[in-house]
Write an enzyme that holds these catalytic residues in place. Structure first.
Site, PDB file in Angstrom:
ATOM      1  N   PHE A 288      -1.109   8.149 -19.955  1.00 51.42           N
ATOM      2  CA  PHE A 288      -1.840   8.508 -18.741  1.00 51.42           C
ATOM      3  C   PHE A 288      -1.149   9.617 -17.942  1.00 51.42           C
ATOM      4  O   PHE A 288      -1.697  10.102 -16.954  1.00 51.42           O
ATOM      5  CB  PHE A 288      -2.059   7.271 -17.850  1.00 51.42           C
ATOM      6  CG  PHE A 288      -0.810   6.630 -17.305  1.00 51.42           C
ATOM      7  CD1 PHE A 288      -0.182   7.125 -16.168  1.00 51.42           C
ATOM      8  CD2 PHE A 288      -0.245   5.526 -17.938  1.00 51.42           C
ATOM      9  CE1 PHE A 288       0.961   6.529 -15.654  1.00 51.42           C
ATOM     10  CE2 PHE A 288       0.903   4.917 -17.430  1.00 51.42           C
ATOM     11  CZ  PHE A 288       1.506   5.429 -16.287  1.00 51.42           C
TER      12      PHE A 288
ATOM     13  N   TYR B 150       7.726  11.241 -10.809  1.00 55.87           N
ATOM     14  CA  TYR B 150       7.182  10.262 -11.755  1.00 55.87           C
ATOM     15  C   TYR B 150       7.959  10.290 -13.073  1.00 55.87           C
ATOM     16  O   TYR B 150       7.365  10.092 -14.136  1.00 55.87           O
ATOM     17  CB  TYR B 150       5.700  10.552 -11.992  1.00 55.87           C
ATOM     18  CG  TYR B 150       4.806  10.124 -10.837  1.00 55.87           C
ATOM     19  CD1 TYR B 150       4.697   8.791 -10.464  1.00 55.87           C
ATOM     20  CD2 TYR B 150       4.055  11.059 -10.135  1.00 55.87           C
ATOM     21  CE1 TYR B 150       3.876   8.385  -9.426  1.00 55.87           C
ATOM     22  CE2 TYR B 150       3.227  10.669  -9.078  1.00 55.87           C
ATOM     23  CZ  TYR B 150       3.143   9.326  -8.734  1.00 55.87           C
ATOM     24  OH  TYR B 150       2.328   8.934  -7.703  1.00 55.87           O
TER      25      TYR B 150
ATOM     26  N   ARG C 180      -5.227   0.411  -0.581  1.00 56.88           N
ATOM     27  CA  ARG C 180      -5.999   0.653  -1.811  1.00 56.88           C
ATOM     28  C   ARG C 180      -7.236  -0.241  -1.870  1.00 56.88           C
ATOM     29  O   ARG C 180      -8.293   0.168  -2.348  1.00 56.88           O
ATOM     30  CB  ARG C 180      -5.125   0.429  -3.048  1.00 56.88           C
ATOM     31  CG  ARG C 180      -4.088   1.538  -3.258  1.00 56.88           C
ATOM     32  CD  ARG C 180      -3.036   1.081  -4.233  1.00 56.88           C
ATOM     33  NE  ARG C 180      -2.101   2.130  -4.609  1.00 56.88           N
ATOM     34  CZ  ARG C 180      -0.875   1.873  -5.051  1.00 56.88           C
ATOM     35  NH1 ARG C 180      -0.443   0.616  -5.151  1.00 56.88           N
ATOM     36  NH2 ARG C 180      -0.079   2.863  -5.397  1.00 56.88           N
TER      37      ARG C 180
ATOM     38  N   ASN D 232      -5.796   6.505  -6.562  1.00 55.89           N
ATOM     39  CA  ASN D 232      -5.539   5.219  -5.886  1.00 55.89           C
ATOM     40  C   ASN D 232      -4.898   5.406  -4.506  1.00 55.89           C
ATOM     41  O   ASN D 232      -4.107   4.590  -4.054  1.00 55.89           O
ATOM     42  CB  ASN D 232      -4.740   4.270  -6.788  1.00 55.89           C
ATOM     43  CG  ASN D 232      -3.330   4.754  -7.065  1.00 55.89           C
ATOM     44  OD1 ASN D 232      -3.013   5.920  -6.806  1.00 55.89           O
ATOM     45  ND2 ASN D 232      -2.486   3.888  -7.571  1.00 55.89           N
TER      46      ASN D 232
ATOM     47  N   LYS E 197      -1.974  10.542  -1.404  1.00 56.11           N
ATOM     48  CA  LYS E 197      -2.333  11.368  -2.563  1.00 56.11           C
ATOM     49  C   LYS E 197      -3.497  12.318  -2.245  1.00 56.11           C
ATOM     50  O   LYS E 197      -4.188  12.141  -1.226  1.00 56.11           O
ATOM     51  CB  LYS E 197      -2.674  10.451  -3.742  1.00 56.11           C
ATOM     52  CG  LYS E 197      -1.474   9.628  -4.232  1.00 56.11           C
ATOM     53  CD  LYS E 197      -1.807   8.865  -5.507  1.00 56.11           C
ATOM     54  CE  LYS E 197      -0.616   8.065  -5.998  1.00 56.11           C
ATOM     55  NZ  LYS E 197      -0.888   7.368  -7.278  1.00 56.11           N
TER      56      LYS E 197
ATOM     57  N   HIS F 139       0.987   6.363  -3.025  1.00 61.16           N
ATOM     58  CA  HIS F 139       2.102   5.898  -3.865  1.00 61.16           C
ATOM     59  C   HIS F 139       3.166   5.328  -2.934  1.00 61.16           C
ATOM     60  O   HIS F 139       3.467   5.924  -1.897  1.00 61.16           O
ATOM     61  CB  HIS F 139       2.691   7.045  -4.678  1.00 61.16           C
ATOM     62  CG  HIS F 139       4.030   6.694  -5.273  1.00 61.16           C
ATOM     63  ND1 HIS F 139       4.140   5.895  -6.396  1.00 61.16           N
ATOM     64  CD2 HIS F 139       5.296   6.981  -4.874  1.00 61.16           C
ATOM     65  CE1 HIS F 139       5.438   5.717  -6.656  1.00 61.16           C
ATOM     66  NE2 HIS F 139       6.148   6.375  -5.758  1.00 61.16           N
TER      67      HIS F 139
ATOM     68  N   GLU G 142      13.239   9.094  -4.464  1.00 64.03           N
ATOM     69  CA  GLU G 142      11.939   9.741  -4.250  1.00 64.03           C
ATOM     70  C   GLU G 142      11.912  10.510  -2.929  1.00 64.03           C
ATOM     71  O   GLU G 142      11.339  11.606  -2.857  1.00 64.03           O
ATOM     72  CB  GLU G 142      10.819   8.686  -4.302  1.00 64.03           C
ATOM     73  CG  GLU G 142      10.673   8.097  -5.696  1.00 64.03           C
ATOM     74  CD  GLU G 142       9.601   7.014  -5.817  1.00 64.03           C
ATOM     75  OE1 GLU G 142       9.365   6.552  -6.940  1.00 64.03           O
ATOM     76  OE2 GLU G 142       8.994   6.632  -4.799  1.00 64.03           O
TER      77      GLU G 142
ATOM     78  N   THR H 212      -1.615  -1.545  -7.680  1.00 61.52           N
ATOM     79  CA  THR H 212      -1.866  -0.186  -8.188  1.00 61.52           C
ATOM     80  C   THR H 212      -3.327   0.086  -8.528  1.00 61.52           C
ATOM     81  O   THR H 212      -3.853   1.150  -8.206  1.00 61.52           O
ATOM     82  CB  THR H 212      -0.990   0.044  -9.444  1.00 61.52           C
ATOM     83  OG1 THR H 212       0.364  -0.262  -9.096  1.00 61.52           O
ATOM     84  CG2 THR H 212      -1.079   1.475  -9.931  1.00 61.52           C
TER      85      THR H 212
ATOM     86  N   ARG I 113       4.831  -1.698   0.241  1.00 61.10           N
ATOM     87  CA  ARG I 113       4.157  -2.043  -1.025  1.00 61.10           C
ATOM     88  C   ARG I 113       3.002  -3.003  -0.759  1.00 61.10           C
ATOM     89  O   ARG I 113       1.945  -2.900  -1.355  1.00 61.10           O
ATOM     90  CB  ARG I 113       5.143  -2.703  -1.999  1.00 61.10           C
ATOM     91  CG  ARG I 113       6.267  -1.813  -2.467  1.00 61.10           C
ATOM     92  CD  ARG I 113       5.908  -0.931  -3.610  1.00 61.10           C
ATOM     93  NE  ARG I 113       5.642  -1.655  -4.843  1.00 61.10           N
ATOM     94  CZ  ARG I 113       5.292  -1.066  -5.982  1.00 61.10           C
ATOM     95  NH1 ARG I 113       5.167   0.263  -6.026  1.00 61.10           N
ATOM     96  NH2 ARG I 113       5.066  -1.763  -7.075  1.00 61.10           N
TER      97      ARG I 113
END
Ligand code: CMP
Length: 149
Positions: A58, A50, A103, A113, A10, A116, A127, A92, A86
């Site tokens: 949010f 998303y 993270r 964070n 990100k 993704h 995705e 998250t 993951r």
């Protein structure tokens, strides 16, 4: 089972010069990088990526954060790649993520964070198709593959 997944670095992690360290974790784990590119996403790409969060309270914050600078899209392939990535990413909400996860080591915020990660094989396919055009994911073999699985 061999799976494909997406890890997106990100804008916060790009600005903080964490790209190399995050990529190293994927390589050190033994997974294969099959696509890699820096992109400035459009509003429409963020809404597609998303789609399940569009309309949530949010979402405006999430959307403006992802649009705030370039991201790095990473296509990854390997045994149980979805679950493994993951786990490497951590949960998250960064302050609650375990040390040793991406993270947990680099993040302090829920929105900022760091990364993704796709949460299922079909979702990963969807995705990846938003961030990579046809032919941008490369098929090849790593010479060390027999030492990993
Ligand atoms: P990510 O894994 O990219 O998926 C959706 C993102 O929405 C999530 O990481 C968080 O950065 C962000 N987000 C912000 N607020 C929330 C929330 N209340 N619940 C879940 N995700 C949130």
């Amino acid at each position: 089972m061999t799976e494909k997944t997406l890890l997106m670095i990100k804008p916060d992690a790009v600005q903080r010069s964490l790209i190399g360290r995050i990529i190293s974790r994927i390589e050190e784990k033994g997974l294969k990088i099959i696509g890699l590119q820096m992109l400035q996403l459009t509003e429409s790409q963020v809404d597609q990526l998303y789609d399940i969060h569009v309309g949530k309270t949010f979402y405006p914050l999430l959307q403006s954060f992802i649009l705030s600078g370039p991201i790095v899209a990473i296509g990854i392939q390997g045994k149980n790649a979805v679950k493994v990535i993951r786990k490497l990413a951590g949960i998250t909400n960064s302050p609650e993520a375990e040390p040793g996860t991406i993270r947990g080591d680099y993040g302090l915020d829920l929105t900022k964070n760091i990364v993704h990660a796709s949460d299922a094989v079909e979702r990963a396919q969807y995705e990846l198709s938003i961030l990579f055009k046809k032919g941008e994911l490369v098929e090849y073999e790593l010479i060390n593959k027999n030492w990993i699985k």
